[in-house]
Write a protein that holds these residues in place. Structure first.
Motif, short mmCIF file in Angstrom:
data_model
loop_
_atom_site.label_atom_id
_atom_site.label_comp_id
_atom_site.label_asym_id
_atom_site.label_seq_id
_atom_site.Cartn_x
_atom_site.Cartn_y
_atom_site.Cartn_z
N GLY A 1 -23.05 18.35 81.66
CA GLY A 1 -22.00 17.98 82.61
C GLY A 1 -20.63 17.93 81.96
N PHE A 2 -20.58 17.41 80.74
CA PHE A 2 -19.31 17.36 80.01
C PHE A 2 -18.77 18.76 79.76
CE2 PHE A 2 -17.28 17.68 75.83
CZ PHE A 2 -16.16 16.90 76.05
N PHE A 3 -19.60 19.64 79.21
CA PHE A 3 -19.15 21.00 78.90
C PHE A 3 -18.80 21.78 80.16
CE2 PHE A 3 -21.68 20.30 74.93
CZ PHE A 3 -20.61 20.39 74.06
N LEU A 4 -19.55 21.56 81.24
CA LEU A 4 -19.28 22.30 82.47
C LEU A 4 -17.92 21.91 83.05
CD1 LEU A 4 -20.17 24.25 84.67
CD2 LEU A 4 -21.34 22.35 85.80
N THR A 5 -17.59 20.63 83.03
CA THR A 5 -16.29 20.21 83.57
C THR A 5 -15.14 20.78 82.74
OG1 THR A 5 -16.46 18.16 82.28
CG2 THR A 5 -17.18 18.09 84.58
N ARG A 6 -15.31 20.76 81.42
CA ARG A 6 -14.25 21.32 80.56
C ARG A 6 -14.11 22.83 80.78
NH1 ARG A 6 -13.45 16.69 80.45
NH2 ARG A 6 -12.86 15.39 78.66
N PHE A 7 -15.24 23.50 80.93
CA PHE A 7 -15.21 24.94 81.16
C PHE A 7 -14.52 25.26 82.48
CE2 PHE A 7 -17.72 28.51 83.17
CZ PHE A 7 -16.98 29.52 82.59
N VAL B 1 -7.44 17.06 91.75
CA VAL B 1 -8.87 17.36 91.61
C VAL B 1 -9.20 17.68 90.16
CG1 VAL B 1 -10.73 18.88 92.35
CG2 VAL B 1 -8.98 18.18 93.98
N GLY B 2 -8.29 18.39 89.48
CA GLY B 2 -8.51 18.68 88.08
C GLY B 2 -8.60 17.42 87.24
N LEU B 3 -7.78 16.42 87.57
CA LEU B 3 -7.85 15.14 86.85
C LEU B 3 -9.19 14.45 87.11
CD1 LEU B 3 -6.33 13.12 85.07
CD2 LEU B 3 -5.42 12.08 87.18
N GLY B 4 -9.66 14.50 88.37
CA GLY B 4 -10.96 13.92 88.68
C GLY B 4 -12.09 14.62 87.94
N VAL B 5 -11.99 15.95 87.82
CA VAL B 5 -13.00 16.71 87.09
C VAL B 5 -13.03 16.29 85.63
CG1 VAL B 5 -13.61 19.02 86.27
CG2 VAL B 5 -13.01 18.66 88.66
#
Length: 664
Positions: free
Chosen positions: A266-272, A286-290
């Motif tokens: 989940g961490f890597f997917l959000t950063r990607f 939305v980017g900040l929430g991600v």
């Protein structure tokens, strides 16, 4: 220049359909084929449960328990125990057929730490067997990850098995019976083939994207590699591939890396997604929430390291819920980014849709209490398609970058060729300019040489006359009249030298371009030059006549105009037979001044002298200077032969109030 798209949806759709069909058929068709597997209890076979809350019962104690201590299980849900507990299960298998059944009794889930089985033989003895996650492969009755025990049920008879199950976090048992041992082995082989294809796809994607990352070093590709690797690690542990590899690892040490890998995904997917889709720019909130969701997932990944000291699977449940929430949030973010103009957001929307399509059968299978191992196949299908779609997004962008690079290189080559052509043209032009300037310099140098020759020639005449006059004065020194004649000759010669020097200075001024036009009376300009040559003309017997309108005004620089008139009159006096006429007339807002003599026609010789074509020695500095003066005043010398004999040289100047530009 617009860069063509590196890919279109048609080949991508065909590829996805093909891959989905192949993987779906392999995982849900071939690997999901459980024909020959019987869920217990069924028919005459019974399953009975004896809880062991303190986990202190021994096999002898259990055998001594009365039948009333056992609770019959109806097959709904799972046979469960919790942290620190054990559970005993008594299974009676009956074979009403005429042939013996050599089959396999197995746990459909293969996640229990320790399973011991006591199988009652025909002679009444009990054989003890061991399986489970903590059981080394060499000690298991059947190779593989499944907790399975081979046994034979005699024709028309029965076989009784007592199982003891214990797990660090709790037992979840679904017993199944394979009457045919070969069918069980075939099912294991099909699972192995399907999972090998799945992990082969992940491994291939890892290699490909690893090469791309090593070449480009883009951060988003690095994040994607982290996501792909963490998902592969999670599925490796979740599908008990460590047991296939021969690693006897059970709870809680198996759940720790499994949970950490799931949360890390989940961490890597959000950063990607945030980097690849530029969410911080397109949809900042939305980017900040991600990013916050990714931070939470990273914290969960670290918290999972404490699982060996916990008595529950809280972190695992939070990781599952967090990853599901993260995917939902990213789906919304991708849709908003798509609307904001992010081309690659459609890949994310489609990939999450494929993952959801793979998860739905998992949820349905779970609700129907079908074995979890089988339901995981549909989840693997969805995740494989998701990974493939995200990898296609990266590949599409890589192809687009390559296309842009090729176009940029082509543009650079074209620009380089254009610059080279311009440089060659400029070099040709520069070479032409250099040649032209060289010719001009050569002409100027030659002109200088000719001018010096003319100057020396013209100076020689007055000096010679002065010398002769001095010699004559010496011969007649006693005669006063002789001294008077000498003085006159000397004065005349000095005046000629002075005028010649003035002509040289004027020539230098004209070369430097330092002239200034003012208003002058035309008669005054002509009269001054005429009076200067009147005595000389008289000695030659030439009459000077001026025909001019007194009111005419011209605009010119007085010094060069007078020098022009002086030299033209001098030239006319030298060639005249008896008369030189200076005529001033008005023509079309200009003043025309003409000097003509009645001598022999000298127009050809005069034109050559003016142009500097070989007659300058006869014409002297004066005619060459006349050409320079006329050019500086933007007028032309008109040289023509007279019908009655003689030559006329004329030029025109603007009247007062008229510009000199464009009047040549």
């Amino acid at each position: 220049m617009e860069v063509p798209r590196a890919s279109t949806w048609l080949p991508i759709s065909c590829l996805l359909v093909l891959v989905a069909a192949m993987l779906g058929g392999l995982m849900l068709g071939v690997a999901g084929d459980r024909k020959g597997m019987l869920a217990l209890p069924r028919g005459d076979s019974t399953v009975e449960v004896l809880p062991d809350v303190t986990a202190q019962f021994r096999f002898e104690d259990v055998r001594a328990k009365p039948d009333t201590a056992w609770r019959r299980w109806d097959g709904s849900g799972y046979i469960q125990s919790f942290y620190g507990e054990a559970v005993w299960v008594r299974i009676t298998l009956r074979n009403p057929g005429a042939d013996a059944q050599r089959g396999v009794l197995a746990d459909a889930e293969y996640y229990t730490d320790r399973i011991e089985a006591w199988v009652r033989e025909n002679d009444g003895n009990w054989e003890n067997l061991r399986a489970g996650e903590w059981a080394p492969m060499a000690e298991r009755p059947l190779a593989g990850r499944d907790a399975a025990f081979p046994m034979e049920v005699p024709a028309g008879g029965e076989r009784q098995v007592i199982l003891r199950l214990q797990d660090y976090f709790g037992v979840w048992l679904r017993p199944v019976w394979w009457p045919d041992e070969g069918a069980f082995a075939s099912a294991q082989l099909r699972d192995l083939i399907a999972e090998s294809a799945y992990f082969g796809i992940l491994f291939a994607l890892l290699i490909y994207n690893g090469v791309v990352w090593a070449r480009l070093r883009y951060r988003d590709i690095g994040w994607y590699l982290g996501y792909l690797g963490s998902v592969a690690a999670f599925m490796f542990m979740a599908r008990a591939q460590h047991q296939v590899a021969g690693w006897a690892i059970g709870s809680p040490w198996m759940e720790m890396p499994l949970t950490a890998a799931l949360a890390a995904s989940g961490f890597f997917l959000t950063r990607f997604a945030a980097t690849f889709l530029e969410l911080g720019t397109l949809v900042p909130r939305v980017g900040l929430g991600v990013r916050y969701a990714g931070t939470v997932a990273g914290v969960l990944a670290l918290a999972a390291l404490t699982m060996p000291w916990m008595n529950n699977t809280l972190w695992l449940h939070l990781a599952v819920g967090g990853v599901a929430t993260t995917h939902a949030l990213l789906l919304v973010a991708a849709i908003l980014a798509w609307r904001a103009g992010a081309y690659y957001a459609r890949f994310f929307v489609l990939s999450f849709g494929l993952l959801l399509a793979g998860m739905l059968p998992t949820a349905i299978i779970w609700l129907l209490a079908i074995p979890l191992g089988l339901s995981a196949m549909s989840m693997m299908l969805g995740s494989a398609l998701e990974m493939l779609m995200l990898s296609l997004a990266i590949a599409d962008r890589f192809a687009r970058l390559q296309r842009e690079k090729i176009i940029a290189q082509a543009q650079q080559v074209a620009e380089a060729e254009k610059r080279q052509a311009m440089q060659e043209a400029y070099a040709d032009e520069l070479e032409h300019e250099v040649r032209s300037r060289t010719r001009e310099l050569a002409a100027a140098n030659a002109d200088k040489d000719r001018m010096m020759a003319v100057l020396s020639h013209d100076l020689r005449g007055p000096l010679t006359a002065l010398t002769l006059s001095a010699e004559q004065a010496g011969a007649a020194a006693a005669a006063p009249a002789g001294r008077t004649g000498f003085a006159a000759e000397a004065a005349q010669t000095g005046r000629a030298l002075l005028l010649l020097l003035e002509d040289v200075v004027l020539w230098a001024r004209l070369r430097a371009g330092t002239t200034r036009a003012t208003a002058q009376p035309a008669v005054g300009v002509v009269a001054t030059a005429v009076e200067l040559h009147r005595n000389g003309a008289a000695r030659r017997g030439v009459k000077l006549v001026v025909e001019a309108v007194p009111e005419l005004q011209l605009r010119a620089d007085l010094v060069p105009v007078q020098a022009l008139m002086r030299n033209l009159i001098f030239h006319a006096v030298q060639h005249a037979a008896s008369q030189v006429v200076v005529q001033v007339t008005a023509t079309d807002r200009r003043v025309r001044i003409a000097v003509r003599h009645d001598g022999i026609d000298s127009s050809v010789e005069t034109s050559a002298a003016v142009k500097g074509e070989g007659a300058e020695l006869r014409g002297g500095l004066g005619l060459r200077l006349c050409a320079e003066i006329a050019q500086a005043m933007q007028t032309d010398l008109e040289i023509s032969a007279l019908s009655a004999g003689g030559t006329e040289i004329a030029f025109s100047l603007p009247t007062v109030g008229e510009s000199t530009e464009g009047n040549r």
